[in-house]
Design a protein around this motif. Structure first.
Motif, PDB file in Angstrom:
ATOM      1  N   LYS A 185       0.817  -1.205   0.000  1.00  0.00           N
ATOM      2  CA  LYS A 185       0.000   0.000   0.000  1.00  0.00           C
ATOM      3  C   LYS A 185       0.851   1.254   0.000  1.00  0.00           C
ATOM      4  CE  LYS A 185      -3.743  -2.329   2.480  1.00  0.00           C
ATOM      5  NZ  LYS A 185      -4.598  -2.321   3.683  1.00  0.00           N
ATOM      6  N   LYS A 186       0.375   2.253  -0.710  1.00  0.00           N
ATOM      7  CA  LYS A 186       1.038   3.543  -0.714  1.00  0.00           C
ATOM      8  C   LYS A 186       0.356   4.448   0.302  1.00  0.00           C
ATOM      9  CE  LYS A 186       3.535   2.175  -4.154  1.00  0.00           C
ATOM     10  NZ  LYS A 186       4.927   1.858  -3.978  1.00  0.00           N
ATOM     11  N   ALA A 187       1.048   5.530   0.637  1.00  0.00           N
ATOM     12  CA  ALA A 187       0.459   6.474   1.586  1.00  0.00           C
ATOM     13  C   ALA A 187      -0.812   7.057   0.987  1.00  0.00           C
ATOM     14  CB  ALA A 187       1.454   7.583   1.898  1.00  0.00           C
ATOM     15  N   GLY A 188      -1.828   7.053   1.758  1.00  0.00           N
ATOM     16  CA  GLY A 188      -3.107   7.597   1.309  1.00  0.00           C
ATOM     17  C   GLY A 188      -3.987   7.780   2.517  1.00  0.00           C
ATOM     18  N   ALA A 189      -5.288   7.588   2.335  1.00  0.00           N
ATOM     19  CA  ALA A 189      -6.215   7.764   3.448  1.00  0.00           C
ATOM     20  C   ALA A 189      -5.877   6.824   4.597  1.00  0.00           C
ATOM     21  CB  ALA A 189      -7.647   7.529   2.968  1.00  0.00           C
ATOM     22  N   ASP A 190      -5.418   5.626   4.252  1.00  0.00           N
ATOM     23  CA  ASP A 190      -5.069   4.646   5.276  1.00  0.00           C
ATOM     24  C   ASP A 190      -3.581   4.635   5.593  1.00  0.00           C
ATOM     25  OD1 ASP A 190      -7.704   3.771   5.503  1.00  0.00           O
ATOM     26  OD2 ASP A 190      -7.466   2.358   3.844  1.00  0.00           O
ATOM     27  N   GLY A 191      -2.867   5.656   5.114  1.00  0.00           N
ATOM     28  CA  GLY A 191      -1.440   5.688   5.352  1.00  0.00           C
ATOM     29  C   GLY A 191      -0.775   4.468   4.759  1.00  0.00           C
ATOM     30  N   TYR A 192       0.086   3.842   5.541  1.00  0.00           N
ATOM     31  CA  TYR A 192       0.763   2.618   5.118  1.00  0.00           C
ATOM     32  C   TYR A 192       0.233   1.439   5.919  1.00  0.00           C
ATOM     33  CZ  TYR A 192       4.230   5.614   2.765  1.00  0.00           C
ATOM     34  OH  TYR A 192       4.861   6.523   1.950  1.00  0.00           O
ATOM     35  N   ALA A 193      -1.055   1.430   6.180  1.00  0.00           N
ATOM     36  CA  ALA A 193      -1.674   0.380   6.987  1.00  0.00           C
ATOM     37  C   ALA A 193      -1.333  -0.998   6.426  1.00  0.00           C
ATOM     38  CB  ALA A 193      -3.183   0.570   7.042  1.00  0.00           C
ATOM     39  N   GLY A 194      -0.947  -1.887   7.315  1.00  0.00           N
ATOM     40  CA  GLY A 194      -0.597  -3.245   6.910  1.00  0.00           C
ATOM     41  C   GLY A 194       0.881  -3.451   6.640  1.00  0.00           C
ATOM     42  N   GLU A 195       1.631  -2.375   6.518  1.00  0.00           N
ATOM     43  CA  GLU A 195       3.069  -2.487   6.266  1.00  0.00           C
ATOM     44  C   GLU A 195       3.840  -2.643   7.589  1.00  0.00           C
ATOM     45  OE1 GLU A 195       4.711  -2.543   3.393  1.00  0.00           O
ATOM     46  OE2 GLU A 195       2.915  -2.338   2.163  1.00  0.00           O
ATOM     47  N   THR A 196       4.963  -3.327   7.550  1.00  0.00           N
ATOM     48  CA  THR A 196       5.868  -3.438   8.693  1.00  0.00           C
ATOM     49  C   THR A 196       7.281  -3.126   8.230  1.00  0.00           C
ATOM     50  OG1 THR A 196       4.515  -5.128   9.799  1.00  0.00           O
ATOM     51  CG2 THR A 196       6.817  -4.944  10.485  1.00  0.00           C
ATOM     52  N   LEU A 197       7.905  -2.203   8.914  1.00  0.00           N
ATOM     53  CA  LEU A 197       9.263  -1.772   8.580  1.00  0.00           C
ATOM     54  C   LEU A 197      10.255  -2.497   9.490  1.00  0.00           C
ATOM     55  CD1 LEU A 197      10.278   0.534   6.575  1.00  0.00           C
ATOM     56  CD2 LEU A 197      10.734   1.855   8.646  1.00  0.00           C
ATOM     57  N   THR A 198      11.298  -3.052   8.918  1.00  0.00           N
ATOM     58  CA  THR A 198      12.330  -3.741   9.700  1.00  0.00           C
ATOM     59  C   THR A 198      13.506  -2.802   9.935  1.00  0.00           C
ATOM     60  OG1 THR A 198      11.709  -5.890   8.781  1.00  0.00           O
ATOM     61  CG2 THR A 198      13.895  -5.714   9.786  1.00  0.00           C
ATOM     62  N   VAL A 199      13.857  -2.638  11.206  1.00  0.00           N
ATOM     63  CA  VAL A 199      14.929  -1.712  11.586  1.00  0.00           C
ATOM     64  C   VAL A 199      15.949  -2.444  12.450  1.00  0.00           C
ATOM     65  CG1 VAL A 199      15.491   0.420  12.820  1.00  0.00           C
ATOM     66  CG2 VAL A 199      13.352   0.258  11.517  1.00  0.00           C
ATOM     67  N   TRP A 200      17.195  -2.415  12.024  1.00  0.00           N
ATOM     68  CA  TRP A 200      18.283  -2.997  12.813  1.00  0.00           C
ATOM     69  C   TRP A 200      18.932  -1.908  13.656  1.00  0.00           C
ATOM     70  CZ3 TRP A 200      21.793  -6.840   9.623  1.00  0.00           C
ATOM     71  CH2 TRP A 200      21.032  -7.954   9.240  1.00  0.00           C
ATOM     72  N   VAL A 201      18.988  -2.121  14.962  1.00  0.00           N
ATOM     73  CA  VAL A 201      19.729  -1.237  15.856  1.00  0.00           C
ATOM     74  C   VAL A 201      20.729  -2.080  16.634  1.00  0.00           C
ATOM     75  CG1 VAL A 201      17.958   0.546  16.078  1.00  0.00           C
ATOM     76  CG2 VAL A 201      17.919  -1.436  17.617  1.00  0.00           C
ATOM     77  N   MET A 202      21.807  -1.450  17.064  1.00  0.00           N
ATOM     78  CA  MET A 202      22.864  -2.182  17.750  1.00  0.00           C
ATOM     79  C   MET A 202      22.602  -2.260  19.247  1.00  0.00           C
ATOM     80  SD  MET A 202      24.372  -2.900  15.039  1.00  0.00           S
ATOM     81  CE  MET A 202      25.578  -3.948  15.839  1.00  0.00           C
ATOM     82  N   ASP A 203      23.106  -3.324  19.835  1.00  0.00           N
ATOM     83  CA  ASP A 203      22.944  -3.556  21.264  1.00  0.00           C
ATOM     84  C   ASP A 203      23.474  -2.366  22.062  1.00  0.00           C
ATOM     85  OD1 ASP A 203      22.531  -4.830  23.692  1.00  0.00           O
ATOM     86  OD2 ASP A 203      24.438  -5.891  23.628  1.00  0.00           O
ATOM     87  N   GLY A 204      22.618  -1.793  22.895  1.00  0.00           N
ATOM     88  CA  GLY A 204      23.026  -0.688  23.745  1.00  0.00           C
ATOM     89  C   GLY A 204      22.766   0.695  23.178  1.00  0.00           C
ATOM     90  N   SER A 205      22.373   0.787  21.922  1.00  0.00           N
ATOM     91  CA  SER A 205      22.208   2.098  21.299  1.00  0.00           C
ATOM     92  C   SER A 205      20.928   2.815  21.717  1.00  0.00           C
ATOM     93  CB  SER A 205      22.229   1.984  19.771  1.00  0.00           C
ATOM     94  OG  SER A 205      23.493   1.610  19.316  1.00  0.00           O
ATOM     95  N   SER A 206      19.850   2.060  21.880  1.00  0.00           N
ATOM     96  CA  SER A 206      18.556   2.708  22.152  1.00  0.00           C
ATOM     97  C   SER A 206      17.786   1.922  23.210  1.00  0.00           C
ATOM     98  CB  SER A 206      17.737   2.817  20.867  1.00  0.00           C
ATOM     99  OG  SER A 206      17.632   1.562  20.208  1.00  0.00           O
ATOM    100  N   PRO A 207      17.357   2.580  24.274  1.00  0.00           N
ATOM    101  CA  PRO A 207      16.625   1.904  25.349  1.00  0.00           C
ATOM    102  C   PRO A 207      15.302   1.316  24.856  1.00  0.00           C
ATOM    103  CG  PRO A 207      17.396   4.071  26.054  1.00  0.00           C
ATOM    104  CD  PRO A 207      17.601   3.998  24.568  1.00  0.00           C
ATOM    105  N   ASP A 208      14.832   0.289  25.547  1.00  0.00           N
ATOM    106  CA  ASP A 208      13.574  -0.370  25.167  1.00  0.00           C
ATOM    107  C   ASP A 208      12.417   0.619  25.148  1.00  0.00           C
ATOM    108  OD1 ASP A 208      14.924  -2.747  24.948  1.00  0.00           O
ATOM    109  OD2 ASP A 208      14.271  -3.531  26.889  1.00  0.00           O
ATOM    110  N   GLN A 209      12.338   1.468  26.156  1.00  0.00           N
ATOM    111  CA  GLN A 209      11.214   2.410  26.219  1.00  0.00           C
ATOM    112  C   GLN A 209      11.272   3.398  25.072  1.00  0.00           C
ATOM    113  OE1 GLN A 209       8.559   2.150  28.405  1.00  0.00           O
ATOM    114  NE2 GLN A 209       7.720   3.594  26.912  1.00  0.00           N
ATOM    115  N   TRP A 210      12.454   3.825  24.707  1.00  0.00           N
ATOM    116  CA  TRP A 210      12.611   4.734  23.568  1.00  0.00           C
ATOM    117  C   TRP A 210      12.100   4.057  22.304  1.00  0.00           C
ATOM    118  CZ3 TRP A 210      15.178   4.614  18.912  1.00  0.00           C
ATOM    119  CH2 TRP A 210      15.372   5.831  18.256  1.00  0.00           C
ATOM    120  N   GLN A 211      12.441   2.793  22.105  1.00  0.00           N
ATOM    121  CA  GLN A 211      11.958   2.061  20.933  1.00  0.00           C
ATOM    122  C   GLN A 211      10.436   1.981  20.921  1.00  0.00           C
ATOM    123  OE1 GLN A 211      13.869  -1.753  20.355  1.00  0.00           O
ATOM    124  NE2 GLN A 211      15.903  -0.940  20.771  1.00  0.00           N
TER     125      GLN A 211
END
Length: 425
Positions: free
Chosen positions: A30-56
């Motif tokens: 889906k492209k951005a529109g009335a429903d935004g990107y509903a149904g899409e999931t973005l995969t993001v790799w972060v390194m151990d220790g870089s970002s706290p769980d609550q921040w994520q």
């Protein structure tokens, strides 16, 4: 944080070619529109220790509110990450967004693994700190976004300094040296613990001199250690190292300088804020005597040069969700979440205006003033091999400290230095 920072600023190893694959700049589904990107999931790799769980969790919630898409954070370890990321970027479904060491960025950009983020820079990055953004640019193109950096400070023992009768912190390099001499003259403490191969501090001194560690010779890079500016940096290092009993052929981790400092018989050391934590863990009683200040430069107006080690965020050239990935970066790099990360982890944010988030973190407050004038090792793909053990810059430093002239020491390592710069990436 310790494990992550060591890896982030100690980039080594060779890379293989990355073939960008996948769907170019378009997004699958889906492209951005009335429903935004509903149904899409973005995969993001972060390194151990870089970002706290609550921040994520907070970033994920804000991202979903804005786009109606979800984000899946996958935490990686620094050990072996270069090969893992290289492989992932050559496959059909790479991580859409990933954290990358700032000095690693040019190598991945050269091989075609990173998407061009020029439009992101123009929309949200006009006030990114120039010193932080430098590592995100390769061949004049914006291949990543600066996320955060850390740099070294002076960690000092307040009791030792008081016992020496020192009432004010030094504002210049000469004042710093004079204070350390006073500690040596008036106390039984070692003025400064500075091993001969604390080479990232040497890199900082070279940056302060406006020196370059490599130069172009035709179409290739070669050693520039013989340059007078590099020599001036090494002479400054030698002057301070003469006040230390630390070994001339070891680095700051052999032994851990925080453990040495923990004994209470050292006036100061130059290191990362987390290294003070090593001292506290070794000897909790030392905590009350700990203090931090910015490494003084030649004049009071400008701190000493420092090496900026940290991370950028990049989008995979092979991602099929590049527009959604950029929306994620807009959320992540917003003042709200960039500031929150700085506050939580004590890292220097990508905008000077966000440094107020460091208030209350003594080590980070001491580090921040030098960040604007800091820099990195040469931002060229060929640099990676230089740092492999035995690091020729460490060899150069020890040779000078053991009595060779800077010119002789530079000549001694020149062949090996140039051999590594000529290795195929």
């Amino acid at each position: 944080m310790k494990r992550k920072l060591i890896a982030a600023i100690g980039i080594a190893g060779m890379m293989v070619s990355i073939a960008a694959c996948g769907g170019g700049s378009g997004d699958d589904g889906k492209k951005a529109g009335a429903d935004g990107y509903a149904g899409e999931t973005l995969t993001v790799w972060v390194m151990d220790g870089s970002s706290p769980d609550q921040w994520q969790k907070d970033v994920a919630a804000a991202f979903e509110k804005k786009t109606k898409a979800k984000v899946k954070f996958e935490v990686q370890t620094w050990n072996g990450i270069q090969q893992k990321l290289t492989t992932a970027l050559s496959e059909e479904n790479p991580p859409d967004v990933f954290e990358i060491g700032n000095t690693q960025t040019p190598a991945y950009a050269k091989t075609g693994g990173l998407a061009d983020l020029a439009d992101l820079k123009s929309s949200i990055g006009t006030d990114w700190s120039e010193s932080l953004n430098e590592s995100a640019v390769f061949d004049g193109k914006q291949y990543a976004a600066p996320w955060f950096v850390v740099n070294r400070v002076v960690v000092y023992n307040k009791k030792v300094w008081a016992d020496a009768g020192i009432k004010e912190l030094p504002k210049t390099r000469d004042e710093f040296y004079a204070d350390l001499k006073t500690i040596g003259d008036k106390t039984d403490a070692e003025p400064i613990y500075l091993p001969g191969q604390n080479w990232y501090h040497f890199v900082g001194l070279a940056i302060g001199e406006g020196a370059e560690l490599v130069k172009k010779d035709g179409d290739k890079y070669v050693s520039n250690l013989a340059d007078p500016k590099v020599a001036a940096a090494m002479e400054t290092y030698k002057k301070f190292q003469s006040l230390s009993k630390a070994p001339k052929d070891k680095d700051e981790a052999t032994p851990q300088q925080g453990e040495v400092f923990a004994k209470g018989k050292t006036g100061a050391f130059i290191g990362m804020g987390w290294e003070a934590g090593i001292a506290i863990e070794t000897n909790p009683a030392i905590e009350k005597d700990l203090g931090y200040f910015t490494i003084p430069g030649a004049t009071a107006e400008k701190p000493e040069g420092v090496f900026l080690g940290g991370s950028n965020l990049a989008v995979a050239a092979g991602s099929k969700k590049q527009e959604l990935a950029k929306e994620f970066l807009k959320v992540t790099l917003s003042d709200e979440f960039e500031g929150a990360l700085a506050k939580a982890n004590g890292v220097i944010p990508n905008k000077d205006s966000l440094q107020s988030n460091l208030k209350g973190n003594a080590a980070a407050e001491a580090a921040a003033p030098a960040a604007g004038g800091g820099g990195t090792t040469p931002l060229i793909p060929e640099w990676a091999a230089v740092e492999n053990a035995p690091n020729p810059i460490k060899t150069y430093m020890t040779a000078v400290l053991n009595g060779k002239s800077t010119a002789e020491a530079a000549k001694q390592v020149e062949e090996e230095f140039n051999k590594r710069l000529s290795q195929q990436q």
